[in-house]
Write an enzyme that holds these catalytic residues in place. Structure first.
Site, PDB file in Angstrom:
ATOM      1  N   LEU A 161       0.840  -1.194   0.000  1.00 52.44           N
ATOM      2  CA  LEU A 161       0.000   0.000   0.000  1.00 52.44           C
ATOM      3  C   LEU A 161       0.874   1.242   0.000  1.00 52.44           C
ATOM      4  CD1 LEU A 161      -2.719  -0.919   2.667  1.00 52.44           C
ATOM      5  CD2 LEU A 161      -2.746  -1.366   0.202  1.00 52.44           C
ATOM      6  N   ASP A 162       0.371   2.317  -0.618  1.00 46.78           N
ATOM      7  CA  ASP A 162       1.063   3.597  -0.554  1.00 46.78           C
ATOM      8  C   ASP A 162       1.241   4.019   0.898  1.00 46.78           C
ATOM      9  OD1 ASP A 162       0.861   3.590  -3.287  1.00 46.78           O
ATOM     10  OD2 ASP A 162      -0.824   4.996  -3.356  1.00 46.78           O
ATOM     11  N   LYS A 163       2.182   4.887   1.129  1.00 47.69           N
ATOM     12  CA  LYS A 163       2.447   5.385   2.478  1.00 47.69           C
ATOM     13  C   LYS A 163       1.187   5.969   3.105  1.00 47.69           C
ATOM     14  CE  LYS A 163       5.202   8.857   4.954  1.00 47.69           C
ATOM     15  NZ  LYS A 163       6.227   9.917   4.829  1.00 47.69           N
ATOM     16  N   THR A 191      -1.947   5.332   2.338  1.00 45.22           N
ATOM     17  CA  THR A 191      -3.094   4.420   2.358  1.00 45.22           C
ATOM     18  C   THR A 191      -3.034   3.514   3.574  1.00 45.22           C
ATOM     19  OG1 THR A 191      -3.100   4.414  -0.062  1.00 45.22           O
ATOM     20  CG2 THR A 191      -4.342   2.677   1.028  1.00 45.22           C
ATOM     21  N   ARG A 232      -5.904   6.051  -7.100  1.00 43.86           N
ATOM     22  CA  ARG A 232      -5.731   7.497  -7.023  1.00 43.86           C
ATOM     23  C   ARG A 232      -5.719   8.117  -8.420  1.00 43.86           C
ATOM     24  NH1 ARG A 232      -0.614   8.096  -3.095  1.00 43.86           N
ATOM     25  NH2 ARG A 232      -1.096  10.316  -3.351  1.00 43.86           N
TER      26      ARG A 232
END
Length: 279
Positions: A131-133, A135, A229
């Protein structure tokens, strides 16, 4: 030295050992066994790949390799949602990287390794759905190489659902977004392109309408960086809190991995987990 142990029973009558193995492990893992000259035991005796085996024969492989951990470990409390001998599912907090970088050497990866070291478990792990930072939500971690191979490629072997709070009102209550996503040369930002980059497929449905925003569920068929996103921005409804693809002043990105489902080949059962997004 870390050891991955494979134990299973031959399911076919009069079959070459290598062909039976390929029905239980990935081609890549089988190549690793061959290149490392790892012995393969059938009923306690070492056999070669071309030799015939029979239904009911017991096959055992002990694959050893050196593991080097180059990042510092640090103590932190991880939110464990599910755990068995081969998989760990945690609820990642927003603001934490999935894996470390030189500029930011603190991540979920190190926190998981610390937990495994503290509980005296194997420290060979693979984060399967990074996951993105910004998220938050469910992250599935394989505790050994074979467990990782069983769920590879992740976008085909795992169902992933996300909830996000988007700006504005969605015109359609559901839909499928099919685009190509490419990367900017001078930044980490992605964009929808006509025919360059990688194919990205997202399915969405509206969960709830608010006065000036929409709660949406996304189910991904591919796993591109920043996919949700980019796709919400492409629709003209960027995620609230997304400073890269929108103009939101909200502190936190309103995107959460709320559901994962995968088949555990070891326990022969479907694992299904869900958390709330609080949106």
């Amino acid at each position: 030295m870390k050891t991955t142990i494979i134990d299973f029973i031959c399911e076919n009558e009069k079959i070459e050992l290598r062909n039976e193995l390929k029905q239980h492990i990935s081609k890549k893992f089988y190549k690793n066994l061959k290149s490392s000259n790892t012995p393969i035991y059938v009923n306690g005796k070492i056999l070669l790949g071309y030799e015939l085996i029979h239904k009911g024969d017991h096959i055992r492989v002990e694959y050893e390799r050196n593991e080097k951990i180059n990042w510092p470990l640090y103590e932190s409390s991880i939110d464990i949602v599910f755990e068995n001998d081969n998989y760990l599912v945690v609820n990642k907090r927003s603001g934490l990287l999935s894996i470390p970088t030189k500029s930011e050497p603190f991540s979920l990866y190190q926190e998981v390794l610390y937990y495994l070291k503290k509980t005296k478990q194997n420290m060979s792990v693979s984060i399967l759905n990074r996951l993105d930072k910004e998220t938050k939500g469910l992250v599935v971690i394989a505790k050994n190489r074979l467990a990782s191979y069983y769920l590879s490629p992740t976008h085909e072997k795992m169902i992933r659902k996300y909830e996000c709070l988007c700006e504005g009102i969605f015109e359609e209550e559901s839909g499928k977004i099919i685009t190509y996503i490419d990367k900017n040369e001078d930044s980490n930002k992605r964009f929808v392109s006509d025919n360059t980059g990688k194919l990205a497929v997202s399915n969405y449905k509206v969960l709830k309408y608010y006065e000036d925003k929409t709660l949406v569920e996304f189910v991904l068929e591919t796993g591109r960086t920043h996919q949700i996103r980019v796709h919400t921005s492409y629709l003209g409804h960027p995620i609230i809190g997304d400073k890269m693809y929108g103009n939101s002043s909200n502190i936190n990105l309103c995107l959460c991995s709320v559901y994962v489902s995968f088949y555990d080949q070891f326990e022969k059962r479907q694992i299904e987990l869900r958390i709330g997004s609080d949106y």
